[in-house]
Structures are given as C-alpha cells and as structure tokens.
Design a protein around this motif. Structure first.
Motif, short mmCIF file in Angstrom:
data_model
loop_
_atom_site.label_atom_id
_atom_site.label_comp_id
_atom_site.label_asym_id
_atom_site.label_seq_id
_atom_site.Cartn_x
_atom_site.Cartn_y
_atom_site.Cartn_z
N ALA A 1 9.65 64.33 5.30
CA ALA A 1 10.05 65.67 5.74
C ALA A 1 8.94 66.69 5.48
O ALA A 1 8.68 67.57 6.31
CB ALA A 1 11.32 66.10 5.02
N GLU A 2 8.26 66.56 4.34
CA GLU A 2 7.20 67.50 4.00
C GLU A 2 5.94 67.27 4.83
O GLU A 2 5.28 68.21 5.27
CB GLU A 2 6.86 67.38 2.51
N ARG B 1 12.47 60.16 2.03
CA ARG B 1 12.99 61.32 2.76
C ARG B 1 12.13 62.56 2.49
O ARG B 1 11.76 63.30 3.41
CB ARG B 1 14.45 61.60 2.36
N LYS B 2 11.85 62.81 1.22
CA LYS B 2 11.11 64.00 0.82
C LYS B 2 9.69 63.99 1.40
O LYS B 2 9.26 64.98 2.01
CB LYS B 2 11.03 64.07 -0.72
N ASN B 3 9.00 62.88 1.25
CA ASN B 3 7.61 62.83 1.71
C ASN B 3 7.50 62.94 3.22
O ASN B 3 6.63 63.64 3.75
CB ASN B 3 6.95 61.54 1.21
N ALA C 1 15.13 58.68 -1.75
CA ALA C 1 14.92 60.12 -1.87
C ALA C 1 13.44 60.47 -1.70
O ALA C 1 13.09 61.47 -1.06
CB ALA C 1 15.43 60.61 -3.22
N GLN C 2 12.56 59.64 -2.26
CA GLN C 2 11.13 59.90 -2.15
C GLN C 2 10.65 59.76 -0.71
O GLN C 2 9.84 60.56 -0.22
CB GLN C 2 10.34 58.95 -3.05
#
Length: 245
Positions: free
Chosen positions: A35-36, A31-33, A28-29
């Motif tokens: 994408a941002e 993916r999040k990082n 999840a981390q």
C-alpha cells in the motif's frame, strides 16, 4: 501418561498459535508495504499463503497476484503444479469468478427450452456480439437443456435497442433466435406497455459479478466460462455440473 499427552497437545497448540501469529504478522507487513510503495494499487481484499514456500497470494477482487513474504516484490503470472500438471492460478480464478446459480435473477432472462430441458445453463449475451452469434449456433444443437439468456447490452446504444425489442417481443425466445441465427431484425417496440427494466437489472448484476464480455456462461454448479465455446465443450461442462450436483 495422561500428563505427557496433555503437555504434547499443549505444545502442538502453542506451535499452531505461534504459526498463526507469524502468518498474521507477515500478511500485515505485505499489506502495509504494498500500500505504501504502490499507492495506485487497488484495495487488497485478501492475502493468503500459497503452496510455494515464501510466496503469498494477493487478491484484489477476482484478480490475483503474488508477493514474497515482505511485499518487496509483486509478481503477475501463473503457478503450475508440475507434479499434477495443475494450473493453480487458473483453478483459483475459476473459484473466485463462480456465480451461485441460485442467485441468478431467472425472471429477467429469456427462457429457451431444448428437448426435455432437464439441464440448466445461463448465458449473458449482447445481440451485436459476433462471438455470441457463433456460440448460439453451437448452443442450438445441445440437447435437453433449458437456456436462460440474459440480454446484456454493453456494446452500444444499438445493442440496447435490439435487446429491448427482443425482450418486448410477443415471443422473446423466437425473436432472439431469429436474430442470432437468421439475421431477422427484431420487431420495433411499439408503445410503452413493456417493462424493460430487466435489462438494467441484468447489466447491474453483470457488473457486480464482473461480467466484462459476452458471451459469459454460468453452469448449475457455479462454473463460469468466459467467451464462446463449442457445443461439445458445453456438453462436457453440463455433464460435469450434473455429476457434481
């Protein structure tokens, strides 16, 4: 004694659950990082561990890249297992690009039987592709194979016109080989009696499976090889496919 075993099993299950939660959190981390920080990066389809500690595979469609466990760095390249001399990236890409032979719309292919035709091979080809012509000469020498030729006109309007002429010929297989091997221009399509919608379906199928160039070969075991290869290489892969099946 039974209590000890039960406790040991519970402990093992707890560790596995904790590891799974940890992996899920790291995924999840990442993916999040990514994408941002990389807003132009296409949607990530899958994030999975690799055999290399701290390195994760980031899959986007049939492409793979690699990230550390925080998404701080994105790496493009290949992983090679030096012990087995195996290119793990190539192995993974081959698996991702495989096409289930049973899913091929064989009714939309020009069928050419060589010898007893016992073995099967599908090829996506453009009639104006020089590499396809070279490949066709080698392929003509391979024995005991049924070739499903999917006309795949992607190089321009003339490719579409030639594909229609070949598909609508009285003997499409002969028209195809005459053009590819001997340079005999396929006869013009006369009238509107021929249903050439198969060509549109071929292009749609190819785009769905990311067939981006010709020739593209698909063997019975799903193995996919892009580009022209020698007759010997075709023979080798046909034998390998037969062994797997």
């Amino acid at each position: 004694m039974n209590t000890t075993r039960t406790l040991a099993r519970l402990g093992a299950l707890t560790l596995l659950a904790a590891a799974a939660l940890g992996a899920s959190a790291q995924e999840a981390q990442i993916r999040k990082n990514l994408a941002e920080r990389l807003p132009n990066l296409p949607k990530i389809d899958e994030v999975t561990r690799t055999p290399v500690p701290g390195l994760w595979e980031v899959r986007i469609g049939n492409d793979v890249m690699y990230s550390d466990d925080k998404g701080d760095h994105l790496i493009q390249g290949q992983i090679v297992d030096t012990r087995s001399r195996t290119n793990l990236t190539e192995q993974r890409l081959n698996k991702l690009s495989a096409i289930d032979f049973a899913s091929l719309p064989l009714k939309d292919a020009v069928v050419i039987k060589q010898g007893n035709g016992a073995r099967k091979l599908a090829v996506f080809v453009d009639p104006n592709c020089g590499y396809c012509k070279r490949f066709e000469k080698d392929l003509a020498g391979v024995k005991d194979v049924t070739v499903y030729t999917f006309l795949y006109p992607i190089l321009g309007p003339d490719s579409d016109a030639k594909s229609k002429a070949i598909w609508c010929a009285k003997d499409p297989g002969k028209a195809w080989r005459d053009w590819m091997l001997n340079g005999v221009t396929p006869p013009r399509v006369m009238g509107t009696g021929c249903d050439d919608a198969a060509l549109e379906r071929n292009v749609a199928f190819g785009k769905k499976h990311r067939v981006q160039g010709t020739p593209a070969l698909v063997f019975e075991d799903g193995t996919r090889i892009p580009g022209a290869v020698s007759g010997a290489e075709v023979e080798k892969q046909l034998a390998e496919s037969a062994r797997k099946s």
